[in-house]
Design a protein around this motif. Structure first.
Motif, PDB file in Angstrom:
ATOM      1  N   SER A 254       0.874  -1.125   0.085  1.00 21.98           N
ATOM      2  CA  SER A 254       0.207   0.055  -0.022  1.00 21.98           C
ATOM      3  C   SER A 254       0.952   1.365   0.008  1.00 21.98           C
ATOM      4  O   SER A 254       2.048   1.318   0.319  1.00 21.98           O
TER       5      SER A 254
ATOM      6  N   VAL B  18      -9.118   0.121 -10.785  1.00 20.56           N
ATOM      7  CA  VAL B  18      -8.516   0.753  -9.364  1.00 20.56           C
ATOM      8  C   VAL B  18      -9.730   0.554  -8.516  1.00 20.56           C
ATOM      9  O   VAL B  18      -9.469   0.374  -7.272  1.00 20.56           O
TER      10      VAL B  18
ATOM     11  N   ARG C 219      -9.765  -1.041  -4.607  1.00 18.34           N
ATOM     12  CA  ARG C 219      -8.362  -1.112  -4.301  1.00 18.34           C
ATOM     13  C   ARG C 219      -7.809   0.543  -3.967  1.00 18.34           C
ATOM     14  O   ARG C 219      -7.329   0.623  -3.092  1.00 18.34           O
TER      15      ARG C 219
ATOM     16  N   MET D  63      -3.922   4.049  -1.723  1.00 19.14           N
ATOM     17  CA  MET D  63      -3.671   2.973  -2.734  1.00 19.14           C
ATOM     18  C   MET D  63      -3.205   1.435  -2.216  1.00 19.14           C
ATOM     19  O   MET D  63      -2.383   1.257  -1.456  1.00 19.14           O
ATOM     20  N   ASN D  64      -4.163   0.373  -2.133  1.00 26.02           N
ATOM     21  CA  ASN D  64      -4.174  -0.681  -1.732  1.00 26.02           C
ATOM     22  C   ASN D  64      -4.043  -1.956  -2.645  1.00 26.02           C
ATOM     23  O   ASN D  64      -4.478  -1.802  -3.891  1.00 26.02           O
ATOM     24  N   SER D  65      -3.379  -3.115  -2.071  1.00 22.74           N
ATOM     25  CA  SER D  65      -3.340  -4.135  -3.263  1.00 22.74           C
ATOM     26  C   SER D  65      -2.768  -3.841  -4.488  1.00 22.74           C
ATOM     27  O   SER D  65      -3.347  -4.258  -5.726  1.00 22.74           O
ATOM     28  N   LEU D  66      -1.704  -3.121  -4.252  1.00 15.65           N
ATOM     29  CA  LEU D  66      -1.045  -2.511  -5.422  1.00 15.65           C
ATOM     30  C   LEU D  66      -0.564  -3.772  -6.370  1.00 15.65           C
ATOM     31  O   LEU D  66      -0.030  -4.925  -6.001  1.00 15.65           O
ATOM     32  N   ARG D  67      -0.285  -3.646  -7.457  1.00 17.26           N
ATOM     33  CA  ARG D  67       0.031  -4.495  -8.623  1.00 17.26           C
ATOM     34  C   ARG D  67       1.021  -3.748  -9.578  1.00 17.26           C
ATOM     35  O   ARG D  67       1.045  -2.518  -9.505  1.00 17.26           O
TER      36      ARG D  67
ATOM     37  N   ASP E 137       0.440  -0.830 -11.755  1.00 16.46           N
ATOM     38  CA  ASP E 137       0.000   0.470 -11.272  1.00 16.46           C
ATOM     39  C   ASP E 137       1.266   1.301 -11.355  1.00 16.46           C
ATOM     40  O   ASP E 137       0.915   2.378 -11.156  1.00 16.46           O
TER      41      ASP E 137
END
Length: 120
Positions: free
Chosen positions: A17, A63, A66, A82-86, A89
């Motif tokens: 995050s 997004v 997330r 911003m959570n559960s970033l990939r 992103d």
């Protein structure tokens, strides 16, 4: 006459995050909306999330669920949690403000951008 200063970018592992902040300053009369856009290398700048003066929000489909945008009207500041970033992103994130000043009619303003890098 209006400055948007972003902070909070950085390097994070996938699943992690980050919280971005953007503070608007200057001879501001009104802020109608603020938002976040992002631009990856070789790609266009796209909307990530936006929030209006009334608190209405909209998000890019990629997004939703997330990321969360919020604002502190008293501080003229907008946040992007911003959570559960990939890895997808990863981009430069730009703050945008739809703002009028005491001298200038309603206009778009941009911050300098902050890099977000998500490692896999």
């Amino acid at each position: 006459q209006v400055q948007l200063v972003e902070s909070g970018g950085g390097l994070v592992q996938a699943g992690g995050s980050l919280r971005l902040s953007c503070a608007a300053s200057g001879s501001i009369f009104a802020i109608y909306a603020m938002g976040w856009y992002r631009q990856a290398p070789g790609k266009q700048r796209d909307l990530v999330a936006r929030i209006t003066i009334r608190g209405s929000t909209n998000y890019a489909d990629s997004v939703k669920g997330r990321f969360t945008i919020s604002r502190d009207n008293a501080k003229n500041t907008v946040y992007l949690q911003m959570n559960s970033l990939r890895p997808e992103d990863t981009a430069v994130y730009y703050c945008n403000g739809d703002i009028s000043t005491y001298d200038i009619a309603r206009s778009d303003y941009w911050g300098q951008g902050t890099q977000v890098t998500v490692s896999s």
